[in-house]
Design an enzyme around this catalytic site. Structure first.
Site, short mmCIF file in Angstrom:
data_model
loop_
_atom_site.label_atom_id
_atom_site.label_comp_id
_atom_site.label_asym_id
_atom_site.label_seq_id
_atom_site.Cartn_x
_atom_site.Cartn_y
_atom_site.Cartn_z
N SER A 181 8.35 -54.87 -52.43
CA SER A 181 9.19 -54.22 -53.43
C SER A 181 10.22 -53.32 -52.75
O SER A 181 9.95 -52.75 -51.68
CB SER A 181 8.29 -53.40 -54.34
OG SER A 181 9.04 -52.48 -55.07
N TYR B 136 1.39 -46.60 -56.00
CA TYR B 136 1.81 -48.00 -56.05
C TYR B 136 2.72 -48.33 -54.86
O TYR B 136 2.52 -49.31 -54.14
CB TYR B 136 2.54 -48.30 -57.37
CG TYR B 136 3.26 -49.63 -57.35
CD1 TYR B 136 2.56 -50.83 -57.43
CD2 TYR B 136 4.66 -49.70 -57.21
CE1 TYR B 136 3.21 -52.06 -57.38
CE2 TYR B 136 5.32 -50.92 -57.16
CZ TYR B 136 4.60 -52.09 -57.25
OH TYR B 136 5.25 -53.31 -57.19
N LYS C 43 2.38 -50.99 -51.31
CA LYS C 43 3.30 -52.00 -50.79
C LYS C 43 3.64 -51.71 -49.32
O LYS C 43 3.74 -52.61 -48.50
CB LYS C 43 4.58 -52.04 -51.64
CG LYS C 43 4.36 -52.55 -53.06
CD LYS C 43 3.85 -53.99 -53.09
CE LYS C 43 3.54 -54.49 -54.48
NZ LYS C 43 2.84 -55.77 -54.53
N1 LIG Z 1 7.97 -56.77 -61.91
C1 LIG Z 1 8.56 -55.98 -61.04
O1 LIG Z 1 9.47 -55.22 -61.40
C2 LIG Z 1 8.17 -56.00 -59.59
C3 LIG Z 1 9.03 -55.41 -58.64
C4 LIG Z 1 8.65 -55.43 -57.29
C5 LIG Z 1 7.45 -56.01 -56.92
N2 LIG Z 1 6.64 -56.55 -57.86
C6 LIG Z 1 5.37 -57.15 -57.42
O2 LIG Z 1 5.37 -58.52 -57.78
C7 LIG Z 1 4.04 -58.95 -58.07
C8 LIG Z 1 4.02 -59.61 -59.44
O3 LIG Z 1 4.53 -58.70 -60.40
P1 LIG Z 1 4.64 -59.06 -61.94
O4 LIG Z 1 5.77 -58.28 -62.48
O5 LIG Z 1 4.62 -60.54 -62.12
O6 LIG Z 1 3.29 -58.42 -62.46
P2 LIG Z 1 2.23 -58.98 -63.51
O7 LIG Z 1 1.30 -57.86 -63.82
O8 LIG Z 1 2.93 -59.63 -64.66
O9 LIG Z 1 1.50 -60.10 -62.67
C9 LIG Z 1 0.44 -59.82 -61.79
C10 LIG Z 1 -0.69 -60.79 -62.09
O10 LIG Z 1 -1.74 -60.57 -61.16
C11 LIG Z 1 -2.97 -60.56 -61.87
N3 LIG Z 1 -3.87 -59.75 -61.06
C12 LIG Z 1 -3.80 -58.42 -60.79
N4 LIG Z 1 -4.81 -58.05 -59.97
C13 LIG Z 1 -5.53 -59.18 -59.71
C14 LIG Z 1 -6.68 -59.46 -58.92
N5 LIG Z 1 -7.33 -58.51 -58.26
N6 LIG Z 1 -7.13 -60.73 -58.88
C15 LIG Z 1 -6.50 -61.72 -59.56
N7 LIG Z 1 -5.43 -61.51 -60.33
C16 LIG Z 1 -4.93 -60.26 -60.40
C17 LIG Z 1 -2.65 -60.02 -63.25
O11 LIG Z 1 -3.57 -60.44 -64.25
C18 LIG Z 1 -1.25 -60.60 -63.50
O12 LIG Z 1 -1.33 -61.87 -64.10
C19 LIG Z 1 3.16 -57.71 -57.95
O13 LIG Z 1 2.60 -57.70 -56.67
C20 LIG Z 1 4.16 -56.58 -58.11
O14 LIG Z 1 3.71 -55.40 -57.48
C21 LIG Z 1 6.98 -56.58 -59.18
#
Ligand SMILES: NC(=O)c1ccc[n+]([C@@H]2O[C@H](COP(=O)([O-])OP(=O)(O)OC[C@H]3O[C@@H](n4cnc5c(N)ncnc54)[C@H](O)[C@@H]3O)[C@@H](O)[C@H]2O)c1
Length: 342
Positions: free
Chosen positions: A129, A154, A158
């Protein structure tokens, strides 16, 4: 076996994961999804199938649970690469419940890396991120911009994750990893069939806007209008979630085709320009014809005035650049809001 190989996608039913699963399947990959449904729904599998024609193999399993992961890795015949999305992502909640975030995000990564090593899986794509840049002071940020102290637990997960990946890459020459540093993914699949399901009060600007316009929330608060930016509101780098999904496909293809040692590479994935909160509101109103009721509130602690990405490395390394405009992303976000409000 499928010609393009089989990819394990953790967190594959979440917002970014589900769009990436569709993009991988459309490119001919076989996909196995692991998700514990802590922030997603089982019926996303059906939506993925409607879009790509194929339902991915699915394991409801927790990445921090060794027994459950052993079942997945033993069961799947060959895994050619891993995309590790699974993590908790709510910055505010991470301040209140830091242990939940460290346990899930760090333990999940360690467990997946241990299994990857045990099963000889070399190609690994990690969801990092822009938060790793913390309070950077020169813009746009490049992958060489010094990282600064995390502003939340958080963000710390990362940063630690990237350090863990660096140690693994230093120790094992066969490990090949891209850590994609996402800026602000917004929007939804243009079909209106796939997007982010709301869970409580949104943390991010776009779902806040769409829920305000649809009447779920009363009004949008813009946190601060006295920043040193052109209109006083913070500048961020917003990109369409489908562009982000495509970056993962290209990242895997890069790892597959590169003969030389890859080690760990960091790659910014953003639109490459900073857009203010007021510009987002105005553009949303223009493309949807809807009024966004908002008020200006005080600054929110932890928010930086501006951050946007230099995305030249993504182009050089992966041949990736955004294809969707801001207008597309806002239109698709609104379309998705209408889908979920039925
Ligand atoms: N959305 C954003 O703005 C953003 C920005 C930068 C980085 N990210 C990173 O991208 C990744 C995906 O983000 P997103 O927005 O799709 O989030 P999201 O919450 O929609 O998706 C994450 C998924 O992981 C699953 N999950 C969480 N912990 C788990 C575990 N221990 N075992 C199995 N499944 C698990 C959740 O049920 C969910 O379906 C994350 O790592 C997040 O930190 C997201």
């Amino acid at each position: 076996m499928n010609e393009k190989g089989c990819i394990l996608v953790t967190g594959g039913l979440g917002y970014i994961g589900s769009h990436t699963v569709v993009a991988l399947q459309e490119r001919g990959y076989e996909v196995v999804v692991v998700d514990n449904l802590s922030n997603s729904r089982l019926d996303v599998l059906r939506l993925i199938k409607r879009l790509s024609g194929t339902e991915p193999q699915f394991y409801q399993a927790d990445c921090t649970n060794r027994e459950e992961m052993a079942r997945v890795f033993d069961d799947v015949f060959t895994i050619d690469g891993i995309i590790h999305f699974a993590a908790h992502k709510a910055v505010g909640e991470s301040v209140e419940k830091p242990l939940k975030y460290y346990r899930n995000n760090i333990d999940g990564l360690l467990t997946i890396l241990e299994f990857a090593q045990a099963f000889g899986i070399q190609n690994f794509v990690f969801s990092s991120s822009a938060t790793v840049y913390g309070t950077a002071s020169t813009f746009p940020v490049t992958e060489q911009t010094p990282l600064s102290a995390p502003t939340s637990p958080y963000g710390a997960t990362k940063l630690f994750a990237e350090q863990i990946l660096q140690s693994v890459a230093n120790a094992y020459k066969e490990f090949r990893c891209l850590s994609l540093r996402y800026f602000n993914p917004i929007g939804a699949h243009p079909s209106g069939l796939l997007g982010e399901f709301p869970q409580g009060v949104p943390n991010n600007l776009l779902p806040y806007i769409t829920q305000t316009v649809s009447g779920v929330l009363r009004e949008l608060t813009v946190y601060g209008s006295d920043y040193p930016t052109p209109d006083g509101t913070p500048l961020r780098d917003y990109l369409h979630v489908c562009d982000l999904a495509r970056a993962h496909v290209l990242a895997l293809e890069y790892l597959e085709r590169t003969q030389d040692e890859v080690g760990l590479q960091f790659v910014n994935i953003g639109a490459g320009r900073g857009v203010s909160v007021l510009e987002i509101i105005e553009t949303f109103e223009q493309v949807t014809g809807k009024h966004v009721p908002y008020r200006i509130g005080p600054r929110r602690s932890g928010d930086v005035a501006e951050i946007w990405a230099d995305i030249k490395k993504a182009w050089r390394l992966l041949g990736w650049k955004p294809e969707y405009s801001l207008e597309d992303a806002l239109r698709d976000a609104w379309k998705w809001e209408q889908t979920i409000r039925g």
